[in-house]
Design an enzyme around this catalytic site. Sequence first.
Site, PDB file in Angstrom:
ATOM      1  NE  ARG A  16     -17.929   8.740  81.376  1.00 36.68           N
ATOM      2  CZ  ARG A  16     -17.306   9.180  80.288  1.00 36.68           C
ATOM      3  NH1 ARG A  16     -16.359   8.458  79.750  1.00 36.68           N
ATOM      4  NH2 ARG A  16     -17.630  10.328  79.742  1.00 36.68           N
ATOM      5  N   GLY A 433      -6.109   0.299  63.822  1.00 40.65           N
ATOM      6  CA  GLY A 433      -7.199   1.173  63.389  1.00 40.65           C
ATOM      7  C   GLY A 433      -7.211   2.530  64.040  1.00 40.65           C
ATOM      8  CB  SER A 434      -8.290   3.774  67.274  1.00 33.54           C
ATOM      9  OG  SER A 434      -7.677   2.889  68.161  1.00 33.54           O
ATOM     10  CD  GLU A 606     -15.897  -9.847  75.056  1.00 33.79           C
ATOM     11  OE1 GLU A 606     -14.758  -9.449  74.843  1.00 33.79           O
ATOM     12  OE2 GLU A 606     -16.812  -9.151  75.470  1.00 33.79           O
ATOM     13  CG  HIS A 642      -7.863  -6.409  66.017  1.00 33.94           C
ATOM     14  ND1 HIS A 642      -6.579  -6.760  66.363  1.00 33.94           N
ATOM     15  CD2 HIS A 642      -8.400  -5.825  67.111  1.00 33.94           C
ATOM     16  CE1 HIS A 642      -6.361  -6.385  67.617  1.00 33.94           C
ATOM     17  NE2 HIS A 642      -7.443  -5.820  68.090  1.00 33.94           N
ATOM     18  CG  HIS A 695      -3.988  -2.777  77.016  1.00 30.65           C
ATOM     19  ND1 HIS A 695      -3.619  -3.809  76.193  1.00 30.65           N
ATOM     20  CD2 HIS A 695      -5.302  -2.584  76.815  1.00 30.65           C
ATOM     21  CE1 HIS A 695      -4.694  -4.237  75.545  1.00 30.65           C
ATOM     22  NE2 HIS A 695      -5.719  -3.512  75.899  1.00 30.65           N
TER      23      HIS A 695
END
Length: 757
Positions: A16, A433-434, A606, A642, A695
Site C-alpha cells: 500500500r 456504528g464506527s 452491489e 444499514h 466521506h
Amino acid sequence: MNTFHLAGYPRVGAKRELKFAVEAFWKGQNTEEQLCQTAAGIRRQNWQTQIAAGVDLLAVGDFSFYDQVLDTLCTLGAIPARFGFDPARLSLTQYFELARGNADQVAMEMTKWFDTNYHYIVPEWHSDTQFSVHAERLIAQIKEAQALNQDIKPTLLGPISLLWLGKEKEDGLKRLDLLPRLVPQYQKLLRELANAGVDWIQIDEPVLAVDISPEWLAAFEPTYRELAITGTRIIISTYFASVVEHLNLLQKLPVHGVHIDCVRAPEQLNVFADGWPQNKILSVGLIDGRNVWRANLREVINTLQPVAEKLGNNLWLAPSCSLLHSPQDLAVEEKLPAEIKNWLAFAAQKLQELGWIKQALAHGCDSIQQILADSDAAATSRRHSKLIHNDAVAARVAQLRPNADQRHSPFAQRIEAQQAWMHLPLLPTTTIGSFPQTTEIRQARAAFKKGDLSAADYETAMKKEIAYCVEVQEKLDIDVLVHGEAERNDMVEYFGEQLEGYCFTQFGWVQSYGSRCVKPPIIFGDVSRPKAMTVNWSAYAQSLTKRPMKGMLTGPVTMMKWSFVRNDVPLSLVCKQIALALNDEVLDLEKAGIRVIQIDEPAIREALPLKRAQWDDYLAWACESFRLTSTDAADSTQIHTHMCYSEFNDILPAIVSMDADVITIETSRSDMELLDAFVKFKYPNDIGPGVYDIHSPRVPTEAEVSHLLRKALDVIDQRRLWVNPDCGLKTRAWPETIAALQVMTDVAKKLRQQLTD
Ligand code: GLN
Ligand code: ZN
C-alpha cells in the site's frame, strides 16, 4: 503465438505504498514530487512483474491517484464547472478536491463499479458540459512504459460507458445526447495516442454486460466507426457478465478485437469462437481477475485448445477483467496455512498462470509438465480437504425449521414492544456504528497483533476508547448509542477472523475508493462460529450508559460479498451458513442485555447480478439469509440494518421483505434521491436516510441538514423517521465528527420542537 495482455494491474503497491504517499500528501507531509516518485516506482515495478510473466503488451493507463473514471474525465476535460477549475491547468490538489470536496464544493458523488466493491467517481453531466483533450498525464505514462522497450497497450474507458456511468444534473437532459460532442474528443485523444506511438488500445465498454436500452446499443456502431479512423487498433473490452446477446454487434463493430469474460460467463466462449470473423482478435478471459483461487490449468488449457485451433493467433489471452480487483502478490504472505496457500493465486500469480497457458498452447502441455502436475495436485487437495467440509454445518442448514426466517410478530406489534422500553423521542438520533479510528487505536491494535501489547493492556486501551465514545455521544445527546467499533480493523475482516471457514491474508489489500483499501478475508470452507464475537465489547459499552446501546454485526450478504468466496458451492449456501453463525451472535447479544442490534448490509445492492433476469433468484436467498440472522430474536429486540450507496428504488420490495425494524441508508450525496421511491412504494418500517456525507471532512451546515430532513419528512411519516449520518465515521477525525454530529442533533431537536408545537 497467442498474445498475452491485461487490462490493468493493482496500483496501490504490494504494501500500500501509494495509499501512504497520497495520504501524506493530503496532510502536507509529502511533496507532489515525492508522491509522483512513489507512483512512478509502483508503475515500474508493475511493468517489471508483467515482463517477467511474459506479457506481450504492458498495461498502461491503469494507474490512478484516486480513480480511473475521474482520470478519464480529467483527460477529456469533463470536470464539473461548479469547481471553477481550468481543465487545461488542473493541479494535483484540484484533482483530489474533485474527489474529496473542498471548503466551497461538496465532493463529486461516488458509487460502486458494477458489482465490485471498487468505487468510482460519478461523472456530472450538464447540457453545456464541454469536452477537451488533456492527455499529457497519460502520454507521460505511455512514454515511461515504452522506455522499457516493450510493446504496450493503454486502457481507456469508452465513451458510451463513460456517459452511461454518469448522472444527468439537469432535468430534461439525456446524457446520451452528449455523445456527438464527446466522440470527436475521443477521436482527438486516440490520434494523440497514435502520435505517441500507440498501436493497440483497449477501450472498455463494460455497459455491454448490463441490460442497456436499444438506444444506447445503437450508439456503438456510429461511435466506433468514428474511432476506427484514428490510427490505433482498438480492442473493445467487456467483463463481469455475458455479452452473448451482442454477438452480432461485436462481430460487426469496426474494431480490431473484442475481449470477453469467460470466468463470469463461460457459456459464451464457444458461441463467440464459432464463426468469429477471421480478421478479428478474440481475447478470452479465463483467469479470474476478481477472485483468489488458483486456476485449474489443465481444465483451462483443455477449454482453450479447441478455440486456439479455430482462431490461431487471433486468440488472445488475458485475465477476465482488470486485476485491480485482486490482491497483488501471494508470495509475500507468510502466515497462510500452507495447504490453503497452495489453492490460491493473486495478481502476480495469475499473470504467471497466463504465461504458462500461453506456453502450453504454443508448445504443448509437456512443456509445462511439472507446473501442470502441481496445479492438478492443488485441485485435488482442495476438493478433498478436511479444512473445507464441516458436517455439523451442513446438517444445520439442511434441518432448518419451516419459517425459520420469520420474526415472531409483524412489525406493528414489534415496534410497540420496542417503544415500550426505549422511550425514544420523535426523530430519534443515532449513528451507523464506527467512530474515528485514531492513530492510537490503530497502533494499539497493531501492537496487540504483533504481541507487543498484552491482551489485558489491549482490552484496557479499547475500553478507554469505548468509554470516550459513549461519553461523547451522551454529551451530544444522541438517543441510541454505539460502542464505536474501535476494536475492529474492518467490518468484514473482524468477523472473518473469528469464524471457522475463513482465513485472512497479511497484505491482500484491494482498493475500495481513493486511498482506502480493504483486505477481504477468504471464505474457503463451511462457516461456523466457535464463540461469541462482539458480546464483551457491547456489554461493556452498555454498562456505561442508561441509553440503549446498539450491538453491531455485519450481515451475511456483506460478509460474503466483501470476502473472496469459495467457488466450489453455490453462493446461496455460503450466505446461509454465515447467517446462522450470526444468529448465534444475535441471541448471545440479547442474553447479555443488548436489545438493539444492527446488522449491516451495505453490500446487498452491489451483489445484485448485473442482469435483471437473475435478480429475483438472488434477492430471494439474500433476503432470506438476512432474516435468518434474527431467528428467535424477541419482538422487543430492535433489529436495525444499514446500507450505503443504496440506490435501491428498484429493489424496494426486497428491502421491505428483509423486515428490519429500522433501516439506515446513504442518501445525502444524492440529495435524498432515493426518496423518490417512497412516493410510489411506502416503506412500512422505521427508516433513517443519512443527513450528511461522511466521506469528506467537511462539516455540514444546519441549513443543509435541515433541508435534507424536511425533504424526508415530505414523504416519510414523522413517527417512522430517524436521524443519522450516511455511514460509519471511522475514516473521519474527532473534531469534525463531533462538530457534524452536533449540527445533526441540533437540527433534529429544532425540528422535533416544530413538529410537536
Ligand atoms: N457499522 C459500520 C460502520 O459504521 C458500517 C459501515 C458501512 O456501512 N460500510 O463502520
Ligand atoms: Zn454505510
